[in-house]
Design a protein around this motif. Structure first.
Motif, short mmCIF file in Angstrom:
data_model
loop_
_atom_site.label_atom_id
_atom_site.label_comp_id
_atom_site.label_asym_id
_atom_site.label_seq_id
_atom_site.Cartn_x
_atom_site.Cartn_y
_atom_site.Cartn_z
N ALA A 326 -7.63 23.11 81.91
CA ALA A 326 -6.47 23.41 81.08
C ALA A 326 -5.19 23.54 81.91
O ALA A 326 -4.08 23.36 81.39
N ALA A 327 -5.33 23.83 83.21
CA ALA A 327 -4.15 23.98 84.08
C ALA A 327 -3.51 22.64 84.41
O ALA A 327 -2.49 22.61 85.11
N GLY A 328 -4.07 21.56 83.91
CA GLY A 328 -3.46 20.26 84.13
C GLY A 328 -4.41 19.22 84.67
O GLY A 328 -4.00 18.07 84.92
N ALA A 329 -5.70 19.59 84.83
CA ALA A 329 -6.67 18.66 85.40
C ALA A 329 -7.34 17.79 84.35
O ALA A 329 -8.22 17.00 84.67
N GLY A 330 -6.96 17.96 83.08
CA GLY A 330 -7.59 17.17 82.03
C GLY A 330 -7.24 17.69 80.66
O GLY A 330 -6.15 18.21 80.42
N VAL A 331 -8.20 17.59 79.73
CA VAL A 331 -7.98 17.91 78.33
C VAL A 331 -9.08 18.85 77.84
O VAL A 331 -10.26 18.60 78.11
N VAL A 332 -8.70 19.91 77.12
CA VAL A 332 -9.65 20.83 76.50
C VAL A 332 -9.56 20.67 74.99
O VAL A 332 -8.46 20.67 74.42
N VAL A 333 -10.72 20.54 74.34
CA VAL A 333 -10.78 20.32 72.89
C VAL A 333 -11.51 21.49 72.25
O VAL A 333 -12.36 22.13 72.89
N ASP A 334 -11.19 21.78 70.99
CA ASP A 334 -11.84 22.89 70.29
C ASP A 334 -13.35 22.79 70.36
O ASP A 334 -13.92 21.70 70.28
N ARG A 335 -13.99 23.93 70.45
CA ARG A 335 -15.44 24.04 70.65
C ARG A 335 -16.23 23.20 69.64
O ARG A 335 -16.09 23.37 68.42
N PHE A 336 -17.02 22.28 70.16
CA PHE A 336 -17.96 21.45 69.39
C PHE A 336 -17.30 20.57 68.34
O PHE A 336 -17.97 20.13 67.40
N ASP A 337 -16.00 20.32 68.45
CA ASP A 337 -15.34 19.39 67.54
C ASP A 337 -15.50 17.99 68.14
O ASP A 337 -14.65 17.51 68.89
N VAL A 338 -16.63 17.36 67.81
CA VAL A 338 -16.98 16.09 68.43
C VAL A 338 -15.99 15.00 68.06
O VAL A 338 -15.60 14.18 68.90
N SER A 339 -15.54 14.99 66.83
CA SER A 339 -14.56 13.97 66.41
C SER A 339 -13.26 14.13 67.17
O SER A 339 -12.68 13.13 67.64
N ALA A 340 -12.80 15.37 67.33
CA ALA A 340 -11.56 15.61 68.08
C ALA A 340 -11.73 15.19 69.54
O ALA A 340 -10.79 14.64 70.14
N MET A 341 -12.90 15.44 70.10
CA MET A 341 -13.15 15.04 71.49
C MET A 341 -13.11 13.51 71.61
O MET A 341 -12.52 12.97 72.55
N ALA A 342 -13.72 12.83 70.66
CA ALA A 342 -13.74 11.37 70.71
C ALA A 342 -12.34 10.79 70.57
O ALA A 342 -11.96 9.84 71.28
N VAL A 343 -11.54 11.36 69.68
CA VAL A 343 -10.16 10.90 69.50
C VAL A 343 -9.34 11.14 70.76
O VAL A 343 -8.59 10.25 71.21
#
Length: 388
Positions: A326-343
Motif C-alpha cells: 500500500a505504501a506504493g509497491a503495488g495495489v491492494v484490493v478489498d478482501r476477497f473481491d475477486v472481480s475487483a482484483m481481476a479488474v
C-alpha cells in the motif's frame, strides 16, 4: 544473556523443516548473514524433518551441528542410541546461551523435546520464538497460550497482522510481542535480473505477459482464487497473460488444482512449475506478482519481486505485506473481491507506465526498509538478549 567472553555464544535453533520453503530459507539467510556480522556466535540446529537444506547449513562456518530432534511417542525416547545421547541433548539445551525457534511449530517441537527429556522450562536459557504463522497454522500446530507463557522469553511477530492474530487466537497482549517485518536478501535477488527463466522453460514469446504467484499449493495461499482471476481475464482480454505459480504441493491438492484447470479450460493459460530450489530466476519473468493468499503472515516474495522491479497485488487484511504494498509497491484490493482484483490486474497489465512506476517504487521501499542490515541486527538482538 551473560556469558564468558572467552568462548563464543551458543544459540540452539529449533526448526521443523529443512526444506527449500519460506521459513527454512529465511533461517538459512539469517545464519549466513550472522557469520560475518557476529563471528562470536555459533549455532546448533535441531530439526524435525530432514531436507535438502541440511547440507547448505552444514557448509556455514558458524553452524556447529545439524541434528534431528528426539521424536516423542508415549513419552519414550526413539532413535536415541543410549541414555548418554539423551543426556547430551539435554546438556545442549541447558548449556546454550539462547534458544531460537524460527516458527510456532518450532516452539511446539521444543515443548515435545522437553517432555521427552523430562526437563522443566524454567531450567532453559532465553527462548525466542519467531512467529511466521497465523490462525490456520497456529490452530493446526495445537500450540497453546500456556506454551507461549511457559516457554517463550521473547515473541517476535513477522508483521503487524501476525501480531494481531496472536492477540486474537491466543489472547497474547500487545506488550508481549515484538514486530520485526520480514527481510530480503537484496544483493542476491538482483543478481538474477534479466534471467527470465519461465519464458525459457515454457518457450513463450517475450511479449507474452506473465502474472506470477509463488509458494506451496494449499488452501491458505488461494490457488483457487488464482484460477478464478485467470478465468476472468481469459474472457475479458483478447491477449490474456500466462498465469504461472512457482511452487508445488502434496499430490492430492495438486490433483484438485489440475482438475480445476481442465474443467475451467485454462490449460493454455495457467502453469504450475513444481518446487524450485532457487526461485529468483523464475520471479524475474513476472510482470505482476499476484498474492492471492487468504492468510499470509507477511509474504516475503513481495520483497523479492520488488527487488526485481515488479509490483505486487494483494487483498486487504490477508497479508502482512499489505502495508508495504500500500505504501506504493503495488495495489491492494478489498478482501476477497475477486472481480475487483481481476479488474485492477487487467488495468495494471494494460498500463506499462504505471507498472514501471510501481515497480521502481517497490524496489526503493524494499532497499530502504527490508534489507538484511536494516532488520537482522534487531532480530539478532532479540535472539541474544540485552546482556549480550
Amino acid at each position: 544473556m551473560k556469558r564468558s567472553s572467552a568462548r563464543p555464544a551458543v544459540v540452539v535453533v529449533i526448526t521443523p523443516y529443512l526444506h527449500h520453503d519460506g521459513s527454512s530459507l529465511l533461517l538459512y539467510r539469517f545464519l549466513r548473514w550472522a557469520q560475518s556480522r557476529h563471528p562470536d556466535v555459533v549455532f546448533e540446529i535441531l530439526y524435525r524433518h530432514n531436507g535438502p537444506l541440511r547440507e547448505q547449513l552444514l557448509a556455514l562456518p558458524n553452524v556447529r551441528g545439524v541434528k534431528p530432534l528426539v521424536p516423542v511417542r508415549r513419552r519414550v525416547l526413539h532413535h536415541v542410541e543410549s541414555r548418554l545421547q539423551a543426556r547430551a541433548m539435554a546438556a545442549l539445551l541447558l548449556n546454550a546461551d539462547a534458544i531460537y525457534c524460527n516458527t510456532v511449530v518450532g516452539l511446539q517441537c521444543l515443548q515435545g523435546l522437553l517432555d521427552s527429556l523430562a526437563l522443566l522450562p524454567e531450567r532453559l536459557p532465553r527462548v525466542s520464538v519467531h512467529v511466521r504463522e497465523m490462525g490456520y497454522w497456529i490452530r493446526r500446530s495445537g500450540i497453546s497460550q500456556q506454551s507461549f507463557q511457559q516457554l517463550a522469553t521473547c515473541i517476535i511477530a513477522d508483521s503487524q497482522l501476525t501480531a494481531s492474530h496472536l492477540q486474537a487466537y491466543l489472547g497474547l497482549q500487545e506488550e508481549d510481542l515484538c514486530v520485526i517485518d520480514e527481510y530480503c536478501d537484496t544483493e542476491e535477488v538482483v543478481r538474477w535480473r534479466g534471467c527470465d527463466r519461465l519464458r525459457e522453460e515454457f518457450n513463450l514469446p517475450r511479449q507474452r505477459q506473465l502474472v506470477g504467484m509463488a509458494g506451496t499449493i494449499e488452501w491458505r495461499k488461494g490457488p483457487d482464487i488464482f484460477l478464478q482471476i485467470a478465468h476472468y481475464l481469459a474472457t475479458e482480454m483478447s491477449d490474456p497473460p500466462l498465469f504461472a505459480w512457482v511452487g508445488g504441493g502434496d499430490p492430492m491438492t495438486t490433483y484438485q488444482i489440475e482438475s480445476d484447470i481442465q474443467r475451467m479450460g485454462l490449460e493454455s493459460m495457467v502453469r504450475f512449475t513444481g518446487p524450485r530450489e532457487n526461485p529468483y530466476p523464475y520471479f524475474d519473468s513476472f510482470d505482476v506478482f499476484l498474492l492471492t493468499s487468504r492468510e499470509e503472515p507477511f509474504g516475503a516474495v513481495c520483497l523479492e519481486t520488488a527487488m526485481l522491479g515488479i509490483p505486487s497485488m494483494c487483498f486487504s487484511g490477508c497479508a502482512g505485506a499489505e502495508s508495504f504494498i500500500a505504501a506504493g509497491a503495488g495495489v491492494v484490493v478489498d478482501r476477497f473481491d475477486v472481480s475487483a482484483m481481476a479488474v485492477a490486474l487487467q488495468k495494471l497489465l494494460e498500463d506499462d507506465a504505471m507498472r514501471r512506476r510501481l515497480g521502481e517504487r517497490a524496489l526503493r521501499e524494499c532497499q530502504a526498509g527490508h534489507a538484511f542490515d536494516v532488520l537482522l541486527p534487531r532480530l539478532m538482538a532479540k535472539v541474544l538478549g540485552d546482556d549480550f
